[in-house]
Design a protein around this motif. Structure first.
Motif, PDB file in Angstrom:
ATOM      1  N   ARG A  98       0.887  -1.174   0.000  1.00  0.00           N
ATOM      2  CA  ARG A  98       0.000   0.000   0.000  1.00  0.00           C
ATOM      3  C   ARG A  98       0.921   1.219   0.000  1.00  0.00           C
ATOM      4  O   ARG A  98       1.210   1.792   1.050  1.00  0.00           O
ATOM      5  CB  ARG A  98      -0.906   0.002   1.224  1.00  0.00           C
ATOM      6  CG  ARG A  98      -1.928  -1.124   1.220  1.00  0.00           C
ATOM      7  CD  ARG A  98      -2.877  -1.013   2.378  1.00  0.00           C
ATOM      8  NE  ARG A  98      -2.177  -1.219   3.642  1.00  0.00           N
ATOM      9  CZ  ARG A  98      -2.607  -1.999   4.623  1.00  0.00           C
ATOM     10  NH1 ARG A  98      -3.734  -2.658   4.505  1.00  0.00           N
ATOM     11  NH2 ARG A  98      -1.928  -2.123   5.740  1.00  0.00           N
ATOM     12  N   CYS A 118       2.864   1.099   3.550  1.00  0.00           N
ATOM     13  CA  CYS A 118       2.198   0.592   4.747  1.00  0.00           C
ATOM     14  C   CYS A 118       1.629  -0.775   4.368  1.00  0.00           C
ATOM     15  O   CYS A 118       0.443  -0.932   4.097  1.00  0.00           O
ATOM     16  CB  CYS A 118       1.096   1.552   5.203  1.00  0.00           C
ATOM     17  SG  CYS A 118       0.312   1.012   6.735  1.00  0.00           S
ATOM     18  N   ASP A 158       0.334  -4.586   3.981  1.00  0.00           N
ATOM     19  CA  ASP A 158      -0.509  -5.555   4.669  1.00  0.00           C
ATOM     20  C   ASP A 158       0.202  -6.898   4.529  1.00  0.00           C
ATOM     21  O   ASP A 158       0.203  -7.513   3.467  1.00  0.00           O
ATOM     22  CB  ASP A 158      -1.899  -5.616   4.049  1.00  0.00           C
ATOM     23  CG  ASP A 158      -2.797  -6.641   4.730  1.00  0.00           C
ATOM     24  OD1 ASP A 158      -2.328  -7.353   5.657  1.00  0.00           O
ATOM     25  OD2 ASP A 158      -3.964  -6.742   4.330  1.00  0.00           O
ATOM     26  N   ARG A 182      -0.591  -3.655   9.233  1.00  0.00           N
ATOM     27  CA  ARG A 182      -0.133  -2.305   8.879  1.00  0.00           C
ATOM     28  C   ARG A 182       1.346  -2.218   9.253  1.00  0.00           C
ATOM     29  O   ARG A 182       1.685  -1.805  10.360  1.00  0.00           O
ATOM     30  CB  ARG A 182      -0.973  -1.247   9.589  1.00  0.00           C
ATOM     31  CG  ARG A 182      -2.466  -1.371   9.218  1.00  0.00           C
ATOM     32  CD  ARG A 182      -3.308  -0.253   9.744  1.00  0.00           C
ATOM     33  NE  ARG A 182      -2.996   1.043   9.180  1.00  0.00           N
ATOM     34  CZ  ARG A 182      -3.354   1.466   7.956  1.00  0.00           C
ATOM     35  NH1 ARG A 182      -4.024   0.671   7.163  1.00  0.00           N
ATOM     36  NH2 ARG A 182      -3.042   2.672   7.541  1.00  0.00           N
ATOM     37  N   SER A 235       3.674   3.088  13.482  1.00  0.00           N
ATOM     38  CA  SER A 235       2.389   2.744  12.863  1.00  0.00           C
ATOM     39  C   SER A 235       2.234   3.507  11.566  1.00  0.00           C
ATOM     40  O   SER A 235       2.926   4.488  11.307  1.00  0.00           O
ATOM     41  CB  SER A 235       1.234   3.081  13.809  1.00  0.00           C
ATOM     42  OG  SER A 235       1.243   4.468  14.072  1.00  0.00           O
ATOM     43  N   CYS A 236       1.327   3.034  10.765  1.00  0.00           N
ATOM     44  CA  CYS A 236       1.022   3.709   9.503  1.00  0.00           C
ATOM     45  C   CYS A 236      -0.456   3.528   9.180  1.00  0.00           C
ATOM     46  O   CYS A 236      -1.134   2.758   9.807  1.00  0.00           O
ATOM     47  CB  CYS A 236       1.883   3.182   8.362  1.00  0.00           C
ATOM     48  SG  CYS A 236       1.798   1.406   8.057  1.00  0.00           S
TER      49      CYS A 236
END
Length: 143
Positions: A78, A94, A96, A116, A142-143
């Motif tokens: 992503r 980011c 998956d 993520r 985190s994203c």
């Protein structure tokens, strides 16, 4: 509703799309390679990664084989940004990775990736005109 004229794509936008395509191809190939015969692995990885990264990845695969570990599943990129700086590009992603990980020899999952997963990758535009992965960093957070 009347649509306006199509917006012209700048050469840079086209090159960013080529980088993104190369990045996504790297993940498809790198996830498939462990399941191919050993003699096919180097040329397959060399099509998407620099020699240095190819050597590192093949060494890791050999260690995994010795420990009877394999990879399973697929990573879904992503991409949030592609920056090109001359013959170098940085892709911010980011991923998956929640449907991928390591498995034992019987195929039973041992690990599961994150849904993520922040990734920052560097690609290089080689003399043959291809973008190849040079480096992959997992900065955490985190994203």
């Amino acid at each position: 509703m009347i649509a306006g004229p199509p917006q012209a794509q700048s050469p840079r936008d086209g090159e960013q799309a080529r980088v993104a395509e190369s990045y996504e191809r790297f993940w498809r190939v790198s996830q498939a390679v462990p399941h191919h015969p050993v003699e096919q692995q180097r040329p397959e990885l060399a099509s998407v990664a620099t020699e240095s990264l190819t050597n590192t990845m093949l060494g890791n695969l050999e260690q995994q084989r010795t420990r009877r570990i394999t990879l399973y599943g697929h990573i879904r990129p992503r991409i949030s940004e592609v920056r090109i700086e001359g013959s170098r590009a940085v892709v911010t992603d980011c991923q998956d990775a929640s449907r991928s990980g390591q498995a034992d020899a019987s195929g039973q999952p041992r690990t599961v990736g994150l849904a993520r997963n922040p990734v920052s990758s560097t690609l290089h535009h080689d003399a043959d005109g291809q973008w190849r992965m040079v480096r992959i960093d997992y900065p955490g957070g985190s994203c």
